[in-house]
Design a protein around this motif. Structure first.
Motif, mmCIF file in Angstrom:
data_model
loop_
_atom_site.group_PDB
_atom_site.id
_atom_site.type_symbol
_atom_site.label_atom_id
_atom_site.label_comp_id
_atom_site.label_asym_id
_atom_site.label_seq_id
_atom_site.Cartn_x
_atom_site.Cartn_y
_atom_site.Cartn_z
ATOM 1 N N ALA A 1 0.861 -1.189 -0.136
ATOM 2 C CA ALA A 1 -0.029 -0.134 -0.251
ATOM 3 C C ALA A 1 0.770 1.193 -0.128
ATOM 4 O O ALA A 1 0.393 2.363 -0.340
ATOM 5 N N HIS A 2 2.213 1.427 0.564
ATOM 6 C CA HIS A 2 2.698 2.592 0.496
ATOM 7 C C HIS A 2 3.458 2.781 -1.022
ATOM 8 O O HIS A 2 4.165 3.835 -1.192
ATOM 9 N N GLN A 3 3.326 1.732 -1.927
ATOM 10 C CA GLN A 3 3.660 2.068 -3.296
ATOM 11 C C GLN A 3 2.683 3.031 -3.990
ATOM 12 O O GLN A 3 1.578 2.915 -3.864
ATOM 13 N N GLU A 4 3.283 4.313 -4.410
ATOM 14 C CA GLU A 4 2.400 5.165 -5.141
ATOM 15 C C GLU A 4 2.007 5.039 -6.473
ATOM 16 O O GLU A 4 2.734 4.102 -6.944
ATOM 17 N N TRP A 5 0.965 5.380 -6.681
ATOM 18 C CA TRP A 5 0.438 5.082 -8.288
ATOM 19 C C TRP A 5 0.743 6.531 -8.987
ATOM 20 O O TRP A 5 -0.080 7.237 -9.432
ATOM 21 N N HIS A 6 2.192 6.522 -9.333
ATOM 22 C CA HIS A 6 2.428 7.555 -10.046
ATOM 23 C C HIS A 6 2.219 7.427 -11.420
ATOM 24 O O HIS A 6 2.026 8.196 -12.357
ATOM 25 N N ASP A 7 2.805 6.235 -11.932
ATOM 26 C CA ASP A 7 2.627 5.877 -13.576
ATOM 27 C C ASP A 7 1.511 4.854 -13.712
ATOM 28 O O ASP A 7 1.431 3.935 -13.284
ATOM 29 N N ILE A 8 0.668 5.289 -14.466
ATOM 30 C CA ILE A 8 -0.433 4.516 -14.928
ATOM 31 C C ILE A 8 -0.775 4.314 -16.319
ATOM 32 O O ILE A 8 -0.288 5.186 -17.254
ATOM 33 N N LEU A 9 -0.804 3.052 -16.828
ATOM 34 C CA LEU A 9 -0.797 2.450 -18.046
ATOM 35 C C LEU A 9 -2.024 2.385 -18.382
ATOM 36 O O LEU A 9 -2.858 1.781 -17.988
ATOM 37 N N VAL A 10 -2.679 2.966 -19.564
ATOM 38 C CA VAL A 10 -3.972 2.830 -20.301
ATOM 39 C C VAL A 10 -3.844 2.331 -21.715
ATOM 40 O O VAL A 10 -3.499 3.232 -22.438
ATOM 41 N N PRO A 11 -4.005 1.158 -22.058
ATOM 42 C CA PRO A 11 -3.974 0.584 -23.290
ATOM 43 C C PRO A 11 -5.473 1.189 -23.854
ATOM 44 O O PRO A 11 -6.396 1.195 -23.326
#
Length: 281
Positions: free
Chosen positions: A139-149
């Motif tokens: 849970a401490h891992q941030e969602w900075h990079d999001i991939l959207v196909p």
């Protein structure tokens, strides 16, 4: 901002990452966290009663432990059990509670895509009325990079809007897989190579225009990159995930990609990152 976040808890070790992420999401967004465990309805009545008390106590202990481990604040929380078929009860409860999103842990059948299709996780993803998150990372891992196909279909456009609305500060990569007729037969011909280069440039220009239009509709302009890769969509996506896994992968439940059951099964059996699956509209 979400008002009710539903976490489906199965008390397994694989579920802890999802539980911690659910606590964090609820606390950060001011949502109520509804923790739900589905019991076997075929157990004797007294056994169900005794098991319910033990399950609720275990979920309360896990909630306290995870908050301490990750230094998370305490969201408004409701812990409950129901009896029934797990995926059907999770979907039904999501409807009745008007859940804004559902969080589940990753599935235990890692590396076995042929066993994933009928699991609770896969069925909830196909039938949920709201976005579903499958969590495999801490849970401490941030969602900075999001991939959207992206194939720029209506379901994919809806998924992109969901991502931008929920994660306006993230870095988005839109991945589009392309194929051009005659590649195998004519790739060595200079005339074909020039025509191919022109077609790819024209495709990029058209897709960049599509992206600009979508950004205008949404009203937000996040950090965004459009990536075009040659190949079949499933191969392109899996190759990207293995080379450069994002923090979060966002898919539509009924996109051109999502209809290919091997993709969903492969993603759930081989979780390179956390996964967000959105309804088609």
């Amino acid at each position: 901002m979400p008002r009710t976040l539903l976490f489906a808890c199965d008390l397994s070790a694989e579920n802890r990452a999802g539980f911690a992420r659910a606590i964090r999401l609820a606390a950060e967004n001011g949502a109520r966290l509804d923790v739900l465990h589905v019991l076997d309805p075929h157990l004797p009545r007294q056994a169900l009663h005794d098991l319910e008390s033990a399950v609720v106590a275990e979920m309360e202990r896990t909630l306290t432990d995870l908050r301490e481990d990750y230094a998370l604040p305490a969201p408004d929380t409701l812990i409950q059990t129901v009896a029934g078929t797990p995926y059907a009860e999770v979907v039904r409860e999501a409807h009745e509670r008007h859940a804004d999103l559902i969080v589940l842990g990753t599935h235990r059948k890692r590396g076995q895509p042929d066993l994933v299709a009928g699991t609770t996780l896969a069925r909830v993803m196909r039938n949920a009325p709201c976005p579903v998150f499958s969590i495999s990372h801490p849970a401490h891992q941030e969602w900075h990079d999001i991939l959207v196909p992206m194939d720029f279909s209506l379901p994919c456009r809806h998924t992109l809007r969901e991502v931008i609305t929920r994660f306006p500060d993230a870095r988005l990569t839109l991945l589009h897989a392309w194929c051009i007729p005659g590649e195998r037969e004519l790739a060595s011909h200079s005339d074909y190579a020039r025509w191919r280069e022109h077609e790819v440039a024209r495709l990029r220009e058209r897709l960049e225009s599509e992206v600009d239009q979508l950004m205008g509709e949404v009203g937000g302009v996040p950090e965004l990159e459009l990536v075009l890769e040659q190949g079949e969509p499933l191969e392109v996506l899996m190759g990207r995930l293995r080379r450069q896994p994002p923090d979060l992968l966002a898919l539509s439940s009924q996109s051109r990609l999502g209809r290919q059951s091997p993709l969903t099964e492969q993603l759930l059996a081989e979780p390179h990152c956390d996964l967000m699956v959105c309804r088609a509209w």
